[in-house]
Design a protein around this motif. Structure first.
Motif, short mmCIF file in Angstrom:
data_model
loop_
_atom_site.label_atom_id
_atom_site.label_comp_id
_atom_site.label_asym_id
_atom_site.label_seq_id
_atom_site.Cartn_x
_atom_site.Cartn_y
_atom_site.Cartn_z
N GLY A 1 -7.76 3.82 -3.40
CA GLY A 1 -6.63 3.35 -2.63
C GLY A 1 -5.87 4.52 -2.03
O GLY A 1 -6.36 5.66 -1.98
N GLN B 1 -4.58 -3.53 -6.82
CA GLN B 1 -5.09 -2.48 -5.93
C GLN B 1 -6.56 -2.71 -5.61
O GLN B 1 -6.99 -2.51 -4.47
CB GLN B 1 -4.90 -1.10 -6.56
CG GLN B 1 -3.46 -0.61 -6.58
CD GLN B 1 -2.67 -1.14 -7.78
OE1 GLN B 1 -3.14 -2.02 -8.50
NE2 GLN B 1 -1.49 -0.58 -8.00
N TYR C 1 -7.63 -3.12 -1.80
CA TYR C 1 -8.30 -2.00 -1.13
C TYR C 1 -9.81 -2.03 -1.24
O TYR C 1 -10.48 -1.27 -0.53
CB TYR C 1 -7.76 -0.69 -1.69
CG TYR C 1 -6.28 -0.53 -1.50
CD1 TYR C 1 -5.74 -0.45 -0.22
CD2 TYR C 1 -5.41 -0.49 -2.58
CE1 TYR C 1 -4.37 -0.31 -0.02
CE2 TYR C 1 -4.04 -0.36 -2.40
CZ TYR C 1 -3.53 -0.27 -1.12
OH TYR C 1 -2.17 -0.16 -0.93
#
Length: 801
Positions: free
Chosen positions: A462, A500, A504
């Motif tokens: 990320g 996350q 991502y």
């Protein structure tokens, strides 16, 4: 995507901005911001890097502000979260004149192709540079979603393709030959593609071909261009460099699966992205780099280059991948311009004019800010500047993907940041850049950060700014210490369950997941095509090697001084004539001098250039041409040294040969030939040692050992004839045969009677002299074959063919 009955689904929409349109499907979240990786990228200073989200929610869409600095407006209202649909107007950064986006209803589906019931009237032919069609080929995605150009096929039997202006289809690409290929129309209405002896090859659906039939939908690859036949049109797709990379479930294991180096690694890399890969030692960073570049393919999983399977189409796509190893891939004695010019000769087709190559070299020098240092020797540059030259070498062929292994290793913090900012600029100019690094000083310039935990698992992927907060640490040393000390913690499992990962990795993936077993992929791709013929490569390599040697003043001084010193020693021992007291010692010194001059020249040559050889071999360097360049240049130097050595040692000395004559020629000529051939054979033995060792530091002790062996087993100190085992081992010692030839020339047994000199190899005989000289030639050939075999050990597995 199929929908389950009764489950409300958000409608498909089209988002229209000044930069273009984006089709929004209801199974994906769309990111809006200045980050080039965002699906909706807005290049405006008022827009935050990650500004807002457009995501489906049941049967409708929601725009959600991501705490942007200047705000998001929907239908004139500043919003944090707002329902939107067809007709909604969005503004980002300013309600008055911020970048505008308009949501529209779904675009009508393109009708399926079908044959018309009756022939339709033929349309007027469009010009050659027609407007790109809205329909793209399904095998070409990413940068290739829409053709760059659509060309109607002319009314002729063949379409010539190449770099020269006389071709029907001109491709302005230096890796393309001047007359590269022809697309031929056959009598039955079908087509075939024929390669015209191009140096970098013509590819059909990712496989190199010399001649093959082309059906509608096949993809012809020539340089950075893909051509697709659609009806009576030829669609042209140009790889501009803005490519994405989707890494899916890469796994690598060794020791028959007992040790895992990569454990199902997955992440997406967008176009113009700078990705840094970090992690503790042993986390699999180098293994991942080998899998992504295709040099050491993964056992399982897929790497998608803009939607194309990199491993399947590796033969075609490898020319679009640049790799900068940790060690410099340069001859440090050369100037920047000269080193890049030689590299351009090796990488561009043989029909590339010198002016074209030089123009590209100058372009790359200017791009990397090396103009003021272009004529400066590379060894005099700073570490950061040398790294720029290594990058410049890879940029010559305009790769779309650039990989760097530890580019800031050994640099001070200032140089570290300078190199990382250079990479940031390269990505912004339209390349995808992936850098493996141990340094965490300048991660803020990267778009994405991949952290590998021990065992080759993804601990985080990320934005770099959010990494430490995700792990719960304030400083990077704390995080790396935790990786080492808390190996039982499931770092990868925590990331897989995190928002996350969903944002991502899962939602950002651009291609459908493909899971494939890649066992044995290392033997899948053919060796890289050679941009130059064998002879042209040999010429370039010889000129480059000679230039590097002549620029090394210390080496030149040693090469000039050594034969004079050894010759003077031989002259001091020989006196005015070779007598019973002086003959053996004088010939022994000539043997030692010949061995030292030859072996010392070569014993470092291959090991010190190993990184350079590996990289150049991966892009098409001929193994035999490389070795032959060493043999010819060093051989010429070595023979010249041997002649000087012998003349200084024996010119004007009475050799006391029978009747004042040698076996075939004057004694001084025969002895000079023997010493020259001995030096050449010792040089080949030095190359063998250089190919065997892994570190340059061990070559000097081995050189001393090699010289001692030559002295002991030459036959001047010990009786070898008739001694079991030792006598046979001495056959592999070059000085044994050289001393025999010199002793035969002067009939050493007659000058120094005794059991030691009563050796059959010392006989004053034509047959024995030819045997001695012939064995030196045979040993040289044997050592050369062994060097060729050993060079294969240092090549990537996919190149060992």
């Amino acid at each position: 995507m199929a929908q389950r009955p009764g489950v409300p689904t958000a409608p498909e929409l089209v988002l229209e901005t000044d930069a273009g349109t984006t089709a929004m499907v209801p199974d994906k979240t769309y990111h809006v911001g200045r980050d080039p990786l965002c699906e909706v990228c807005l290049d405006d200073a008022r827009v935050s890097w990650h500004h807002a989200l457009l995501r489906p929610d049941g049967d409708h869409w929601i725009v959600e502000d991501e705490d942007s600095t200047n705000g998001t407006w929907a239908d004139g209202h500043r919003v944090h979260e707002w329902n939107v649909g067809p007709g909604s107007e969005l503004r980002f950064g300013s309600v008055a004149d911020g970048p505008r986006a308009l949501l529209l209803g779904p675009a009508p589906a393109a009708p399926a192709p079908s044959a018309p019931a009756t022939p339709a009237p033929a349309p007027e032919p469009e010009p050659a540079e027609a407007r790109p069609s809205a329909v793209s080929h399904p095998a070409l995605t990413g940068t290739f979603r829409r053709p760059t150009t659509v060309r109607p096929l002319p009314d002729r039997t063949a379409v010539s393709i190449g770099r020269a202006a006389a071709n029907d289809l001109v491709i302005d690409d230096l890796v393309v030959s001047r007359h590269h290929a022809e697309l031929r129309a056959l009598a039955d209405g079908t087509y075939e593609i024929a390669d015209l002896g191009s140096h970098n090859g013509t590819f059909l659906n990712g496989t190199r071909t010399d001649r093959a039939p082309v059906t509608e939908g096949d993809v012809i690859g020539i340089g950075h261009t893909a051509l697709c036949l659609v009806g009576d049109q030829l669609q042209e797709y140009v790889d501009t460099g803005e490519v994405s990379l989707d890494v899916q479930e890469l796994a690598v294991a060794v020791d028959h699966g007992r040790k895992t180096l990569l454990d199902h690694v997955s992440f997406p890399v967008g176009a113009k992205c700078l990705l840094a890969v970090v992690g503790p030692s042993g986390a699999g960073k180098s293994t991942l780099l080998g899998a992504l570049t295709g040099l050491r393919p993964a056992d399982h999983g897929t790497v998608l280059y803009d939607g194309r399977d990199l491993y399947r189409d590796y033969a075609e796509l490898r020319s679009r991948i640049g790799l900068v190893p940790q060690d410099d891939i340069l001859h440090a004695q050369l100037t920047v311009r000269r080193a890049l010019t030689y590299a351009a000769e090796l990488r561009f087709p043989q029909d590339t004019a010198a002016g074209e190559r030089q123009a590209r070299v100058d372009e790359v020098i200017g791009e990397l800010g090396l103009g003021q240092r272009a004529d400066q020797p590379i060894h005099s540059l700073s570490g950061g500047q040398r790294k720029r030259v290594s990058v410049a070498l890879e940029l010559l062929t305009k790769p779309s993907l650039l990989f760097l292994d530890e580019p800031t290793s050994g640099l001070d913090p200032g140089m570290d940041r300078s190199v990382m900012h250079m990479l940031r600029g390269l990505a912004d100019d339209g390349r995808t850049v992936i850098v493996v690094t141990h340094s965490v000083l300048s991660l803020d310039v990267c778009d994405r950060l991949l952290v590998l935990a021990p065992g080759g698992r993804v601990a985080y992927f990320g934005p770099p700014a959010k990494t430490l907060a995700f792990f719960g640490f304030d400083q990077w040393p704390e995080a790396f210490e935790a990786f080492e000390n808390d190996r039982d913690r499931d770092w990868a499992g925590e990331y897989l369950a995190s928002p996350q990962h969903r944002t991502y990795v899962r939602n950002a993936a651009r291609q459908p997941r493909q899971e494939e077993d890649r066992s044995g992929t290392a033997d899948f791709a053919a060796p890289p095509p050679k941009a130059q013929s064998w002879g042209s490569q040999l010429s370039t390599l010889m000129r480059r090697y000679a230039a590097a040697l002549s620029a090394d003043r210390t080496f030149l001084a040693i090469m000039i001084a050594l034969p004079f010193v050894m010759g003077a020693m031989a002259r001091a021992l020989a006196g005015s004539a070779l007598t019973a007291e002086t003959a053996i010692n004088a010939l022994l010194i000539l043997c030692v001098g010949g061995v030292l001059t030859g072996a010392a020249n070569a014993v470092r040559e291959l090991v010190k250039e190993r990184v350079i050889y590996q990289r150049e071999r991966a892009v098409g360097l001929s193994r035999s041409a490389y070795l032959m360049s060493k043999v010819l240049v060093l051989g010429a130097v070595t023979v010249a040294q041997a002649v000087v050595l012998t003349l200084v040692g024996l010119y004007g000395v009475d050799t006391n040969a029978p009747g004042g004559k040698g076996v075939f020629m004057p004694p001084l000529v025969e002895i000079t030939l023997a010493v020259a051939l001995l030096s050449f054979t010792a040089m080949m033995l030095g190359l063998l040692v250089s190919a065997l060792v892994r570190k340059e530091e061990v070559t000097m002790p081995l050189l001393v050992l090699l010289a001692i062996v030559q002295v002991v087993f030459c036959g001047a100190l010990l009786q070898l004839d008739g001694v079991p085992v030792i006598g046979q081992l001495a056959w592999l010692v070059p000085s044994r045969w050289a001393l025999g030839a010199m002793a035969g020339t002067i009939d050493l047994g007659a000058i120094v009677p005794g059991k030691l000199t009563d050796d059959p190899l010392f006989a004053h005989s034509a047959g024995v002299w030819l045997l001695d000289m012939g064995m030196l030639v045979a040993l040289s050939v044997l050592f050369g074959v062994l060097v060729l075999r050993l060079l294969r050990r240092h090549e990537p597995a996919i190149m060992r063919k």
